[in-house]
Every structure is written in C-alpha cells, then in structure tokens.
Scaffold this motif. Structure first.
Motif, PDB file in Angstrom:
ATOM      1  N   ALA B 140    -117.185 -37.360 -17.466  1.00  0.00           N
ATOM      2  CA  ALA B 140    -116.337 -38.063 -18.428  1.00  0.00           C
ATOM      3  C   ALA B 140    -115.740 -37.067 -19.419  1.00  0.00           C
ATOM      4  CB  ALA B 140    -117.162 -39.110 -19.167  1.00  0.00           C
ATOM      5  N   SER B 141    -114.548 -37.366 -19.926  1.00  0.00           N
ATOM      6  CA  SER B 141    -113.927 -36.538 -20.960  1.00  0.00           C
ATOM      7  C   SER B 141    -114.572 -36.866 -22.304  1.00  0.00           C
ATOM      8  CB  SER B 141    -112.424 -36.828 -21.009  1.00  0.00           C
ATOM      9  OG  SER B 141    -112.236 -38.151 -21.500  1.00  0.00           O
ATOM     10  N   ILE B 142    -114.279 -36.033 -23.297  1.00  0.00           N
ATOM     11  CA  ILE B 142    -114.819 -36.284 -24.637  1.00  0.00           C
ATOM     12  C   ILE B 142    -114.376 -37.672 -25.126  1.00  0.00           C
ATOM     13  CG2 ILE B 142    -114.752 -35.525 -27.059  1.00  0.00           C
ATOM     14  CD1 ILE B 142    -116.466 -33.738 -25.276  1.00  0.00           C
ATOM     15  N   ASP B 143    -113.090 -38.002 -24.880  1.00  0.00           N
ATOM     16  CA  ASP B 143    -112.585 -39.325 -25.281  1.00  0.00           C
ATOM     17  C   ASP B 143    -113.415 -40.433 -24.647  1.00  0.00           C
ATOM     18  OD1 ASP B 143    -110.645 -38.034 -26.672  1.00  0.00           O
ATOM     19  OD2 ASP B 143    -108.972 -38.600 -25.372  1.00  0.00           O
ATOM     20  N   GLU B 144    -113.693 -40.283 -23.352  1.00  0.00           N
ATOM     21  CA  GLU B 144    -114.464 -41.309 -22.643  1.00  0.00           C
ATOM     22  C   GLU B 144    -115.918 -41.347 -23.124  1.00  0.00           C
ATOM     23  OE1 GLU B 144    -111.984 -41.113 -18.412  1.00  0.00           O
ATOM     24  OE2 GLU B 144    -113.655 -39.752 -18.794  1.00  0.00           O
ATOM     25  N   LEU B 145    -116.476 -40.170 -23.380  1.00  0.00           N
ATOM     26  CA  LEU B 145    -117.870 -40.112 -23.828  1.00  0.00           C
ATOM     27  C   LEU B 145    -118.047 -40.775 -25.190  1.00  0.00           C
ATOM     28  CD1 LEU B 145    -118.914 -36.515 -22.685  1.00  0.00           C
ATOM     29  CD2 LEU B 145    -119.952 -38.656 -21.923  1.00  0.00           C
ATOM     30  N   ILE B 146    -117.091 -40.552 -26.074  1.00  0.00           N
ATOM     31  CA  ILE B 146    -117.232 -41.128 -27.411  1.00  0.00           C
ATOM     32  C   ILE B 146    -117.037 -42.644 -27.356  1.00  0.00           C
ATOM     33  CG2 ILE B 146    -114.870 -40.852 -28.351  1.00  0.00           C
ATOM     34  CD1 ILE B 146    -117.178 -39.459 -30.599  1.00  0.00           C
ATOM     35  N   GLU B 147    -116.124 -43.096 -26.509  1.00  0.00           N
ATOM     36  CA  GLU B 147    -115.955 -44.547 -26.294  1.00  0.00           C
ATOM     37  C   GLU B 147    -117.240 -45.158 -25.757  1.00  0.00           C
ATOM     38  OE1 GLU B 147    -112.708 -46.247 -23.865  1.00  0.00           O
ATOM     39  OE2 GLU B 147    -111.481 -44.665 -24.788  1.00  0.00           O
ATOM     40  N   LEU B 148    -117.833 -44.462 -24.779  1.00  0.00           N
ATOM     41  CA  LEU B 148    -119.084 -44.922 -24.170  1.00  0.00           C
ATOM     42  C   LEU B 148    -120.189 -44.970 -25.223  1.00  0.00           C
ATOM     43  CD1 LEU B 148    -120.554 -45.675 -21.518  1.00  0.00           C
ATOM     44  CD2 LEU B 148    -121.033 -43.238 -21.193  1.00  0.00           C
ATOM     45  N   ALA B 149    -120.217 -43.947 -26.078  1.00  0.00           N
ATOM     46  CA  ALA B 149    -121.247 -43.892 -27.130  1.00  0.00           C
ATOM     47  C   ALA B 149    -121.134 -45.117 -28.043  1.00  0.00           C
ATOM     48  CB  ALA B 149    -121.117 -42.605 -27.927  1.00  0.00           C
ATOM     49  N   VAL B 150    -119.893 -45.442 -28.442  1.00  0.00           N
ATOM     50  CA  VAL B 150    -119.674 -46.615 -29.309  1.00  0.00           C
ATOM     51  C   VAL B 150    -120.138 -47.882 -28.582  1.00  0.00           C
ATOM     52  CG1 VAL B 150    -117.920 -48.058 -30.432  1.00  0.00           C
ATOM     53  CG2 VAL B 150    -117.783 -45.562 -30.599  1.00  0.00           C
ATOM     54  N   GLU B 151    -119.742 -47.986 -27.304  1.00  0.00           N
ATOM     55  CA  GLU B 151    -120.091 -49.143 -26.481  1.00  0.00           C
ATOM     56  C   GLU B 151    -121.603 -49.323 -26.356  1.00  0.00           C
ATOM     57  OE1 GLU B 151    -118.757 -49.532 -22.155  1.00  0.00           O
ATOM     58  OE2 GLU B 151    -116.908 -49.181 -23.306  1.00  0.00           O
ATOM     59  N   LEU B 152    -122.298 -48.204 -26.200  1.00  0.00           N
ATOM     60  CA  LEU B 152    -123.756 -48.252 -25.995  1.00  0.00           C
ATOM     61  C   LEU B 152    -124.510 -48.387 -27.312  1.00  0.00           C
ATOM     62  CD1 LEU B 152    -124.120 -45.423 -23.297  1.00  0.00           C
ATOM     63  CD2 LEU B 152    -124.558 -47.868 -22.929  1.00  0.00           C
ATOM     64  N   GLY B 153    -123.755 -48.448 -28.419  1.00  0.00           N
ATOM     65  CA  GLY B 153    -124.407 -48.664 -29.702  1.00  0.00           C
ATOM     66  C   GLY B 153    -125.006 -47.413 -30.335  1.00  0.00           C
ATOM     67  N   VAL B 154    -124.537 -46.245 -29.911  1.00  0.00           N
ATOM     68  CA  VAL B 154    -124.996 -45.005 -30.555  1.00  0.00           C
ATOM     69  C   VAL B 154    -124.505 -45.008 -32.002  1.00  0.00           C
ATOM     70  CG1 VAL B 154    -124.815 -42.477 -30.570  1.00  0.00           C
ATOM     71  CG2 VAL B 154    -124.992 -43.708 -28.381  1.00  0.00           C
ATOM     72  N   LYS B 155    -125.428 -44.773 -32.949  1.00  0.00           N
ATOM     73  CA  LYS B 155    -125.043 -44.689 -34.359  1.00  0.00           C
ATOM     74  C   LYS B 155    -124.283 -43.386 -34.587  1.00  0.00           C
ATOM     75  CE  LYS B 155    -128.068 -45.239 -37.836  1.00  0.00           C
ATOM     76  NZ  LYS B 155    -127.577 -46.305 -38.734  1.00  0.00           N
ATOM     77  N   LEU B 156    -123.042 -43.462 -35.044  1.00  0.00           N
ATOM     78  CA  LEU B 156    -122.241 -42.258 -35.306  1.00  0.00           C
ATOM     79  C   LEU B 156    -122.136 -42.088 -36.813  1.00  0.00           C
ATOM     80  CD1 LEU B 156    -119.435 -43.019 -32.671  1.00  0.00           C
ATOM     81  CD2 LEU B 156    -121.498 -41.646 -32.337  1.00  0.00           C
ATOM     82  N   GLN B 157    -122.904 -41.158 -37.368  1.00  0.00           N
ATOM     83  CA  GLN B 157    -123.033 -41.032 -38.814  1.00  0.00           C
ATOM     84  C   GLN B 157    -122.292 -39.805 -39.341  1.00  0.00           C
ATOM     85  OE1 GLN B 157    -127.461 -41.679 -39.743  1.00  0.00           O
ATOM     86  NE2 GLN B 157    -127.511 -41.487 -37.526  1.00  0.00           N
ATOM     87  N   PRO B 158    -121.200 -39.983 -40.077  1.00  0.00           N
ATOM     88  CA  PRO B 158    -120.470 -38.826 -40.605  1.00  0.00           C
ATOM     89  C   PRO B 158    -121.096 -38.344 -41.919  1.00  0.00           C
ATOM     90  CG  PRO B 158    -119.156 -40.847 -40.800  1.00  0.00           C
ATOM     91  CD  PRO B 158    -120.553 -41.259 -40.451  1.00  0.00           C
ATOM     92  N   CYS B 159    -121.200 -37.020 -42.040  1.00  0.00           N
ATOM     93  CA  CYS B 159    -121.809 -36.403 -43.221  1.00  0.00           C
ATOM     94  C   CYS B 159    -120.808 -36.360 -44.371  1.00  0.00           C
ATOM     95  CB  CYS B 159    -122.257 -34.980 -42.876  1.00  0.00           C
ATOM     96  SG  CYS B 159    -122.751 -34.009 -44.307  1.00  0.00           S
ATOM     97  N   GLY B 160    -121.083 -37.130 -45.414  1.00  0.00           N
ATOM     98  CA  GLY B 160    -120.163 -37.229 -46.541  1.00  0.00           C
ATOM     99  C   GLY B 160    -119.885 -35.895 -47.216  1.00  0.00           C
ATOM    100  N   MET B 161    -120.922 -35.091 -47.411  1.00  0.00           N
ATOM    101  CA  MET B 161    -120.755 -33.835 -48.123  1.00  0.00           C
ATOM    102  C   MET B 161    -119.765 -32.907 -47.409  1.00  0.00           C
ATOM    103  SD  MET B 161    -123.382 -30.802 -48.847  1.00  0.00           S
ATOM    104  CE  MET B 161    -122.697 -29.922 -47.429  1.00  0.00           C
ATOM    105  N   THR B 162    -119.929 -32.734 -46.091  1.00  0.00           N
ATOM    106  CA  THR B 162    -119.009 -31.829 -45.401  1.00  0.00           C
ATOM    107  C   THR B 162    -117.637 -32.469 -45.202  1.00  0.00           C
ATOM    108  OG1 THR B 162    -120.184 -32.358 -43.348  1.00  0.00           O
ATOM    109  CG2 THR B 162    -120.655 -30.241 -44.367  1.00  0.00           C
ATOM    110  N   MET B 163    -117.559 -33.804 -45.208  1.00  0.00           N
ATOM    111  CA  MET B 163    -116.239 -34.447 -45.185  1.00  0.00           C
ATOM    112  C   MET B 163    -115.453 -34.005 -46.412  1.00  0.00           C
ATOM    113  SD  MET B 163    -116.986 -38.369 -43.951  1.00  0.00           S
ATOM    114  CE  MET B 163    -115.357 -38.932 -44.481  1.00  0.00           C
ATOM    115  N   ASP B 164    -116.096 -34.052 -47.572  1.00  0.00           N
ATOM    116  CA  ASP B 164    -115.464 -33.614 -48.820  1.00  0.00           C
ATOM    117  C   ASP B 164    -115.024 -32.155 -48.718  1.00  0.00           C
ATOM    118  OD1 ASP B 164    -115.906 -36.006 -50.005  1.00  0.00           O
ATOM    119  OD2 ASP B 164    -117.519 -35.345 -51.337  1.00  0.00           O
TER     120      ASP B 164
END
Lengths: 199, 199, 199
Positions: B140-164
């Motif tokens: 699977a491509s990265i696009d497909e893998l990330i879609e699959l991750a969302v579908e499978l309920g993988v928690k995707l947690q973005p780090c606020g500090m490094t976002m800033d």
C-alpha cells in the motif's frame, strides 16, 4: 479421624460443614482484599521510562531530552543511556548542529535541492534557524533541558564502550552524569521499564 | 485465649488443625481460581501498541504506518504520536520524499558516490523509484496506509509543541486525527502498552 | 442460620470469631507463600528482548547487534526483525558503509562543511576509519557480532515484504537466519518482550 458410625460424628460433621462454610466465605473475602492491596501498592510504584540516545545532532537531541524530562515531571523513574553520537549531548562544550542533507523533511527557509543543503553555511544556518524557532515558541534549549534532566533526577548513563571508540572522556561531560556503564547494565536496569525507547 | 491445661483446649487444637487444613486447601484452590480468572481477563484485553513517528521522509513514513496498521489488524489497541518531522505524514497535501544522501544503504539504480546522490533530480528520482517498487510489490502507498489506519481506528496523535515550532496547523491535517496533545499525555497513554516504539 | 436467641448461638459466635481469627492469619500467610512462589517462578523465566533493525549503514548496524548479543549473553531470549535497509546486515556479502553526510555529529578526521563530506572518497574513508577505531578498542566487527548472535541463538527474522520490495532473496543471507516472516508474526512474538526497540 472421627468415624461416621460414631455418635459424636454427627456433631463433628456439622461443625465441619459450618467451619467449611465460614472458611470458604472468609478466605475468598480476605484473598480479594489482599490481592487488591497488592495491586494498589503496585499502582503506587512510579512508572519507569528507559531511553537510549544514539544521535548527536541538534534536532535529534531534543526527543530523548523532552521525553525524559516529561517522564520525570510525571514522577516517573527515568534514565537515558547515551551511546554512539548521543554522547555528544553530555559534553560540557557541546556544539550540536542540524544535519541538513539526507532529510528532505527538514523545513528549509526556501525549498532547495539536496545538493544546496550540503553547501558550506547551510548547517550553521539551519542550526541557528532551529534554535530560534524553538526559543520563539517557548521550548527549552538543549542546555536547559539537560539541566532540567539533572535537576529532576534523570539517570544520565554514558556508554563506556562507545566512549572508548569515539574518544570521549568522563572529564568532558557535564556534572550530574552517572558512572560510565555498559549495554549489559543498561539492559538490566531497563528490563522492568514500562516504556523503553531507542532514539 | 484457651489454655493448654483447659479441657476445652483439645477441642480448640482439633478445631485449629481442621481450620488450618481447610484454609490450606481452599486458599490454594481459590488463589489459583482467582489468578486464572485475572489472567483470562488480561488475555481477553487486547494488546496495545504505542508508536512515536518522528521522521518525515517517504521511506521512514512506512515503518510506523505498516507496524500500526498491522497491530490494528491483529485487533490491538494502536496509536501513533506524530512529532518533529513525523507531522508531515499527517498533512493532507503531504509530499514525502526519500533522502538519498547520508544513507549509503539506500539502493540506488546505479552505484554512485555520495556527492552524486545530492545532485538536483536525485531526490525526486529516488522518490519515484521507491513508490514504483512498493506499488509493483503490492504494498500500500502512504496515502492508502494512513486511510487504512484511520479506518482501523488507530489513534493519530499530533504533538502540539512541535506543531508550534515547525509551523503546522490542525487545518492542514487529514480528517480522523486526534486532538492535538503533548508528550505527557502520550507517555501516560503509552505507559501500559505491550510494545512501545520510537521510529 | 443460628439465631442470636438460641443458646447454641453463643458457642457458634465464639466459633465464628475463632475461625475468622485463624482464617485471617492463615490466609495472609499462605497467600504470601503462594504469591512468592509464583514470583520466583516468573523471575526464573528468562527476560525477552525484541529488536527491529531498519538501518543498513555500518554505524547503525552496531546498535541492534551489540544490544542483541548483550541481551543473549545475559541469558535473555532475543530476536531481531530485519526490515528495510536493515536487511543488508543479513547479507553474506554485506559491504556496510558509514553515511557521512547529514550527520554533523559524525566525528570526521578534520572538521569540514557538509559539502565536503559528500565528496567521492569520503564514504570509504569514514568507513575504514570507523572499522579501525572499533578494532583498536577491541570491539567486535559486524561480521563477528552476527556470528556471535547466531551462536548465542538470537532469532534473526528477515521481513518478507521488504525483501520483495528491495529485491533481496533468502539465498543471499548468511546461514542461521530464521524463515522469512512478516510484521504480524514479529509483533505477535514481541508482544510479551520485556524490552522492544526499533533501531
């Protein structure tokens, strides 16, 4: 043993049943109580975080230090094993730089091909840029993070083997560093960690 | 307390022996039962996989996503904490590239010195090559893998500090991402994970 | 149930108190004994170390192999999952090199800007230098470490998916390698590891 034919046996059998009944109830209750007590004690024991720091660039020095100081701030028992290039982080005169080449995910001021990222001046420029960005957003510097780590009691364990290979000496390291150790003693220490990370 | 000289003491001693006997048998049996019950409950609880994704190149975006979607497919509770360059993986308009320099283990179409790997054109070429290779082999491509991750309920947690620090905003991220969080909340979530990996 | 007004009840209440007392003492003692036994059994079980090796350069081949052979030397059950560039470590004709660019923490013979580290000749020079440094300080070579790993019974698990993508075949690998496997079987194997590391 009392015999079933014995007239006293009926009383004894009754007593036996009574005791059995009482014991059954009480054993179960007491056992639940004791096991709950043990679990409460275990829950009170602080969590443990074991980190291996192998990189010595400015950007990759942040994650082990941020994770370790965060863990220690949560009251966790925390330690970092510094090995390979990671030993640079422990140096008093550390001068960590960002690696610009080989990481097209590194945000550069302007988009540029990999070749340009290798030009003289790019490493110090990216290093200065990253330091400024972190400072502007209120993130502690590496110097501050390592001071905080020492203050919070994070175990800072330098790997003796790679110190030898890469030519580091204990005298070069900041105060508060643990005695030089090896992979065996780190693994033994980390074996009961709740989280172990190789960074 | 009954005294040894008391005629009732014999009965008491008998009772004591009887209780001891019952307790021994019942405690052992009940303990096995309770511990087996606890273990069965624990075995029913799904395993937990906690991943930190720090890299933002095409090649290094695969491992956290492949491991996470594999874990989730096994029925494990799975989450990824995206921090540093890893935040790029969450971008809607992600444009991940392979870092060609600094990794002599990267298979290039033809052997070449490191300098050539830095030439303009090398990064897009290696990126296109890697995408083609993965596609040809049914990965699977990265696009497909990330879609699959969302579908499978993988928690995707973005780090606020490094976002800033790196200038990411929530609006740039794909749908299905968790609320912005910090290292402390990730560590707390990951503390009881069966496997925690920093990638 | 005996009633409080029943003359036999006093005896029953006494009996009850006596049983409660004995049960309390004995349950606690027996439970401690049984739990200590279980813990001793668990402590006898060897620790388990699960490593993922993803890098294929000379420098980054050391950490997984040093950690794995150290773990195995401590009597731990140890395994490495070789994936992505890490598969290079398993090759019979492996020719691992140091990546000089993109890592300003790499100690170079003389300080130099990143561009120079990309010049032809720099990679073999840094590779030779690192091999010499490790040898001088009595550290085993990669060849020796992998031999030692096989000898100590470290499970060497090659990732089938990345073998396909990067074009590796089982015939290219050294003897003693496990059957080709996938991320799912590795995660399942690693789920009860005491330490799991992604290197």
């Amino acid at each position: 043993m009392v015999q079933a034919s014995d007239p006293a046996a009926t009383g004894s059998a009754d007593l036996d049943a009574l005791i059995r009944d009482r014991v059954d109830t009480m054993v179960a209750a007491r056992l639940d109580e004791l096991l709950a007590l043990r679990e409460a004690e275990k829950a009170k024991k602080p969590k443990k975080l074991a980190i291996i720091a192998t990189k010595g660039t400015l950007d990759w020095a942040y994650p082990p230090l941020i994770l370790a100081t965060t863990g220690a701030s949560l009251g966790w028992e925390t330690g970092i094993f510094f090995t390979f290039y990671g030993l640079n982080i422990l140096r008093k005169d550390r001068k960590l730089e960002v690696g610009t080449t080989g990481n097209p995910a590194m945000p550069m001021p302007i988009p540029m091909p990999q070749l340009l990222t290798a030009l003289p001046g790019m490493t110090p420029m990216a290093t200065a840029m990253m330091k400024r960005q972190f400072k502007q957003h209120g993130v502690a510097s590496i110097d501050e993070l390592i001071e905080l780590a020492v203050e919070l009691g994070v175990k800072l364990q330098p790997c003796g083997m790679t110190m030898d290979v890469f030519g580091f000496s204990e005298g070069e390291f900041i105060d508060g560093v643990d005695p030089v150790c090896g992979a065996a003693s780190f693994l033994t220490w980390a074996a009961d960690a709740d989280i172990a990370l190789y960074t």
